[in-house]
Design an enzyme around this catalytic site. Structure first.
Site, mmCIF file in Angstrom:
data_model
loop_
_atom_site.group_PDB
_atom_site.id
_atom_site.type_symbol
_atom_site.label_atom_id
_atom_site.label_comp_id
_atom_site.label_asym_id
_atom_site.label_seq_id
_atom_site.Cartn_x
_atom_site.Cartn_y
_atom_site.Cartn_z
ATOM 1 N N PHE A 55 0.873 -1.068 -0.033
ATOM 2 C CA PHE A 55 0.498 -0.195 -0.258
ATOM 3 C C PHE A 55 0.968 0.982 0.141
ATOM 4 C CE2 PHE A 55 -1.915 3.292 1.740
ATOM 5 C CZ PHE A 55 -4.034 3.328 1.690
ATOM 6 N N ASP A 110 9.016 2.566 1.282
ATOM 7 C CA ASP A 110 7.916 3.427 1.785
ATOM 8 C C ASP A 110 7.950 3.088 3.435
ATOM 9 O OD1 ASP A 110 5.479 3.996 2.770
ATOM 10 O OD2 ASP A 110 4.592 3.252 1.059
ATOM 11 N N LYS A 151 2.922 9.631 8.644
ATOM 12 C CA LYS A 151 2.122 8.991 9.771
ATOM 13 C C LYS A 151 2.553 9.470 11.550
ATOM 14 C CE LYS A 151 -0.701 5.355 7.976
ATOM 15 N NZ LYS A 151 -0.579 4.481 6.701
#
Ligand code: PLP
Length: 387
Positions: A127, A213, A242
């Site tokens: 993702f 990532d 995040k």
């Protein structure tokens, strides 16, 4: 009903206050937050150090734009580069945007090698975000459904399969490999210990960029500030978001060596990116990581969770496996024996916040969680899936 577009389907609860691992709803009920706003408030809700930075900065200056120098942004860049052993940073506002910057850098890198139709390898089940480029990079058809034409430059390889990458070595159009150190949205999929090392070896041999990532797995989540520190490697590009702002929207694309030289004036930008307010928050976050024992707590609580979990669930027929690195936790369930689609709501009734992907429970509790709170967590899990 609501004037919001229907892309979300929120649970029937509204939180009005948060402190540490706990959220209070509009009725005054308290919930144990084992999800941290999807791996965002890693230091716990309203961490005092971050709150103070935000309050102080908001009384001075919120925003000026990148037309001018921004002191906090330069400070944060310096600290991040020092900690991650990287050279340069571009600040964005989200994980997808950090990855988008990485993809643009890979394109410029392709230009520098006279490659017209560059290919980036990404993993199945990965993702990387919801923008057009990052959803094309993502290895999940449910994220892509309805949005074709996708960007054609991504070839999806199996995660944790080095041979598959090796076999593509002769493809002269490949410029980069982009992977998550641990796959988060896929339900916490932890690759073999030396996976990233081997991927980097192949990248180096072929002149490909290694793009990590780390949006979900970095910022202390696995017990190291950056997830790839377990492998003792430095990628060419590292994307963060995040947990970087502990609740304020900030993303970062860090680069090293040749990758750090690709963006030149006018090639990329963001109005909000790295503004004085969000970078103040991220400076507060780094302050906490450097001046408290929060990473030690992650490792201790990870071990404690494992042992308490094993004690309670060793004979449980519903559980297939526990996947855990630091406080990134996936519990693989036997979907023939339990209806996984009901678990989030059942947990909510018991005042526990978790996430379920497919047949896995995913938990990303705040890194400041205590033993007592782990006890509460394990006991609530027992109510949920115990037998
Ligand atoms: C959440 C996530 C993203 C997307 O971040 P947004 O801030 O939602 O754009 C990208 N990559 C990974 C690994 C993520 O977990």
């Amino acid at each position: 009903m609501s004037n919001l577009m229907s892309n979300y389907s929120p649970l029937e609860v509204t939180f009005v206050k948060g402190e540490g691992c706990w959220l209070t709803d509009s009725e005054g009920d308290e919930y144990l937050d084992a999800l941290s706003g999807i791996g965002v408030v890693n230091l716990g809700h309203c961490h005092p150090t971050v709150t103070k930075k935000l309050v102080d900065q908001s009384q001075k200056l919120l925003h000026t734009s990148n037309v001018y120098r921004i002191d906090n942004q330069e400070k944060l860049a310096k600290e991040l580069c020092g900690l991650a052993n990287m050279d340069k940073v571009f600040f964005a506002n989200s994980g997808a945007e950090a990855n988008e910057a990485a993809i643009k850098i890979a394109r410029l890198y392709a230009r520098s090698k006279d490659i017209d139709n560059p290919i980036i390898l990404t993993a199945s089940q990965s993702f990387h975000g919801r923008t057009m480029a990052t959803l094309s990079a993502t290895g999940q058809s449910k994220v892509q459904a309805g949005f074709s034409p996708l960007m054609s430059e991504f070839i999806h390889i199996n995660y944790d399969d080095v041979d598959e990458i090796s076999k593509l070595s002769s493809n002269k159009d490949i410029v980069a490999v982009m992977v998550e150190p641990i796959q988060g949205e896929a339900g916490v999929i932890i690759p073999k210990d030396d996976y990233l090392n081997k991927v980097q070896g192949i990248c180096k041999k072929n002149g490909w960029l290694l793009i990590l990532d780390g949006v979900q797995s970095c910022m202390g989540r696995t017990g190291k500030l950056f997830a790839h520190e377990h492998n003792e490697i430095t990628p060419d590009i590292l994307c963060l978001a995040k947990g970087l702002g502990n609740g304020v929207p900030i993303g970062a694309c860090l680069a090293k060596g040749v990758a750090s030289k690709m963006l030149t004036p006018g090639t990329h930008g963001s109005t909000f990116g790295g503004n004085p307010l969000v970078t103040a928050a991220a400076l507060g976050v780094l302050d906490v990581f450097q001046n408290t024992k929060v990473l030690d707590n992650v490792n201790e609580m990870s071990d404690y969770f494992k042992s308490e979990f094993d004690k309670k669930f060793s004979n449980n027929k519903l559980i297939k496996e526990l996947r855990i690195k630091g406080l990134m936790i996936g519990i693989g369930l036997d979907s023939d024996k339990i209806d996984c689609t009901k678990l989030v709501k059942r947990a909510l009734k018991d005042k526990l916040l978790i996430n379920v992907t497919g047949s896995s429970i995913r938990m990303l509790p705040p890194l400041i969680i205590t033993k007592q709170e782990i006890d509460t967590l394990v006991s609530k899990l027992f109510t949920l899936i115990g037998n």
